[in-house]
Design a protein around this motif. Structure first.
Motif, PDB file in Angstrom:
ATOM      1  N   GLN A  57       0.825  -1.205   0.000  1.00 45.15           N
ATOM      2  CA  GLN A  57       0.000   0.000   0.000  1.00 45.15           C
ATOM      3  C   GLN A  57       0.864   1.261   0.000  1.00 45.15           C
ATOM      4  N   MET A  58       2.004   1.229   0.687  1.00 45.58           N
ATOM      5  CA  MET A  58       2.940   2.356   0.648  1.00 45.58           C
ATOM      6  C   MET A  58       3.522   2.522  -0.748  1.00 45.58           C
ATOM      7  N   GLU A  59       3.871   1.412  -1.384  1.00 43.31           N
ATOM      8  CA  GLU A  59       4.447   1.460  -2.732  1.00 43.31           C
ATOM      9  C   GLU A  59       3.446   2.009  -3.750  1.00 43.31           C
ATOM     10  N   GLU A  60       2.176   1.702  -3.548  1.00 41.82           N
ATOM     11  CA  GLU A  60       1.140   2.144  -4.482  1.00 41.82           C
ATOM     12  C   GLU A  60       0.583   3.522  -4.139  1.00 41.82           C
ATOM     13  N   CYS A  61       0.977   4.057  -3.006  1.00 36.89           N
ATOM     14  CA  CYS A  61       0.477   5.357  -2.562  1.00 36.89           C
ATOM     15  C   CYS A  61       1.001   6.464  -3.479  1.00 36.89           C
ATOM     16  N   SER A  62       0.125   7.336  -3.936  1.00 42.80           N
ATOM     17  CA  SER A  62       0.528   8.409  -4.849  1.00 42.80           C
ATOM     18  C   SER A  62       1.150   9.595  -4.119  1.00 42.80           C
ATOM     19  N   LYS A  63       0.918   9.711  -2.812  1.00 45.67           N
ATOM     20  CA  LYS A  63       1.438  10.836  -2.040  1.00 45.67           C
ATOM     21  C   LYS A  63       2.874  10.551  -1.586  1.00 45.67           C
ATOM     22  N   PRO A  64       3.731  11.562  -1.562  1.00 47.64           N
ATOM     23  CA  PRO A  64       5.090  11.360  -1.026  1.00 47.64           C
ATOM     24  C   PRO A  64       5.029  10.937   0.439  1.00 47.64           C
ATOM     25  N   ILE A  65       5.848   9.967   0.802  1.00 46.67           N
ATOM     26  CA  ILE A  65       5.919   9.489   2.186  1.00 46.67           C
ATOM     27  C   ILE A  65       7.317   9.790   2.731  1.00 46.67           C
ATOM     28  N   ILE A  66       7.365  10.563   3.802  1.00 49.42           N
ATOM     29  CA  ILE A  66       8.624  10.898   4.458  1.00 49.42           C
ATOM     30  C   ILE A  66       8.749  10.048   5.716  1.00 49.42           C
ATOM     31  N   GLY A  67       9.840   9.309   5.824  1.00 51.20           N
ATOM     32  CA  GLY A  67      10.103   8.525   7.023  1.00 51.20           C
ATOM     33  C   GLY A  67      10.931   9.340   7.995  1.00 51.20           C
ATOM     34  N   ALA A  68      10.393   9.560   9.191  1.00 47.62           N
ATOM     35  CA  ALA A  68      11.139  10.238  10.250  1.00 47.62           C
ATOM     36  C   ALA A  68      11.654   9.153  11.187  1.00 47.62           C
ATOM     37  N   ILE A  69      12.879   8.722  10.953  1.00 42.77           N
ATOM     38  CA  ILE A  69      13.428   7.540  11.644  1.00 42.77           C
ATOM     39  C   ILE A  69      13.999   7.977  12.988  1.00 42.77           C
ATOM     40  N   ASN A  70      13.249   7.710  14.049  1.00 48.03           N
ATOM     41  CA  ASN A  70      13.590   8.219  15.364  1.00 48.03           C
ATOM     42  C   ASN A  70      14.300   7.203  16.256  1.00 48.03           C
ATOM     43  N   GLY A  71      14.679   6.073  15.719  1.00 49.77           N
ATOM     44  CA  GLY A  71      15.370   5.057  16.514  1.00 49.77           C
ATOM     45  C   GLY A  71      15.659   3.849  15.642  1.00 49.77           C
ATOM     46  N   PHE A  72      15.616   2.652  16.231  1.00 42.79           N
ATOM     47  CA  PHE A  72      15.902   1.437  15.475  1.00 42.79           C
ATOM     48  C   PHE A  72      14.834   1.160  14.423  1.00 42.79           C
ATOM     49  N   ALA A  73      15.277   0.775  13.223  1.00 41.15           N
ATOM     50  CA  ALA A  73      14.411   0.277  12.161  1.00 41.15           C
ATOM     51  C   ALA A  73      14.919  -1.131  11.850  1.00 41.15           C
ATOM     52  N   VAL A  74      14.254  -2.126  12.376  1.00 38.92           N
ATOM     53  CA  VAL A  74      14.767  -3.499  12.354  1.00 38.92           C
ATOM     54  C   VAL A  74      13.944  -4.371  11.400  1.00 38.92           C
TER      55      VAL A  74
END
Length: 231
Positions: A57-74
């Motif tokens: 769903q994120m890949e198909e989303c037409s709106k820009p998605i900004i990831g605010a990575i505030n810690g571990f992304a595992v």
């Protein structure tokens, strides 16, 4: 949570008032990955259903998605981060791929996206060893757009979102799509796809559309001149 996440992304994409989506974690981690106690249900069932798959769903989303990575992304969290269009990370953020540690086969694109972003050998080292990638190195390798202090992560993401919102939103959607679609192709095929869509785009523009474009450009230029004169 998977279903709620996928449903929310679809709803935000359909909402005409939403121009940019910012995704961040609650607490010390951006996302610590899949709950392995539910692994059988997730990997044998939900992962096959695109309607409740948050990454699809994120890949198909037409709106820009900004990831605010505030810690571990595992692992799954790393894959969610890789699906964002722009990444802002705190100085203490870390990216970790534990697929090999726990014997889990990747299914959200990590094995394909990461090598294309940071290079094949670097991606192999991270994924085959399972060691953490710190934010400063991630920025140097081109994975992260910007690294800031922990308390500034959301603020920095909002600042980027505000810059995007000031632009022509239909073109933002078109531009995101051509970048993503071309990224999956060879350079030659991607360039051909761009040319094909450009022709289609301009063929659909009327004389009034071109006049509106010129008025918009003129208004932006006037605003910029006024802003400069105030400095």
């Amino acid at each position: 949570m998977f279903i709620d996440f996928a449903t929310l992304i679809k709803a935000l994409d359909a909402d005409r008032d939403v121009k940019v989506i910012i995704l961040t974690g609650a607490g010390r981690a951006f996302c610590s990955g899949v709950d392995l106690t539910a692994a059988q249900d997730i990997f044998k069932g939900d992962v096959k259903n695109k309607e409740i798959d948050p990454v699809i769903q994120m890949e198909e989303c037409s709106k820009p998605i900004i990831g605010a990575i505030n810690g571990f992304a595992v692992t799954a969290g790393f894959e969610i981060a890789l699906t964002c269009d722009i990444l802002v990370a705190s100085k203490d953020a870390k990216f970790v791929d534990t697929h090999c540690k726990f014997g889990i086969f990747p299914s959200w694109g990590l094995s394909q996206k990461l090598p294309r972003i940071i290079g094949v050998n670097r991606a192999k080292e991270l994924s085959l060893t399972g060691k953490a990638l710190d934010a400063a190195t991630a920025e140097r390798w081109g994975l992260v757009n910007k690294v800031v202090e922990s308390k500034e992560v959301l603020k920095a993401a909002i600042a980027i979102a505000e810059e995007i919102v000031q632009n022509q939103q239909d073109m933002v959607v078109h531009y995101k799509r051509i970048i993503n679609d071309g990224f999956r192709l060879s350079f030659g095929d991607g360039a051909a796809l761009e040319k094909e869509r450009a022709h289609k785009f301009y063929e659909n523009m009327t004389s009034e559309s071109f006049k509106s474009m010129q008025k918009y450009i003129a208004s932006r230029a006037s605003t910029n001149r006024q802003s400069t004169s105030k400095l």
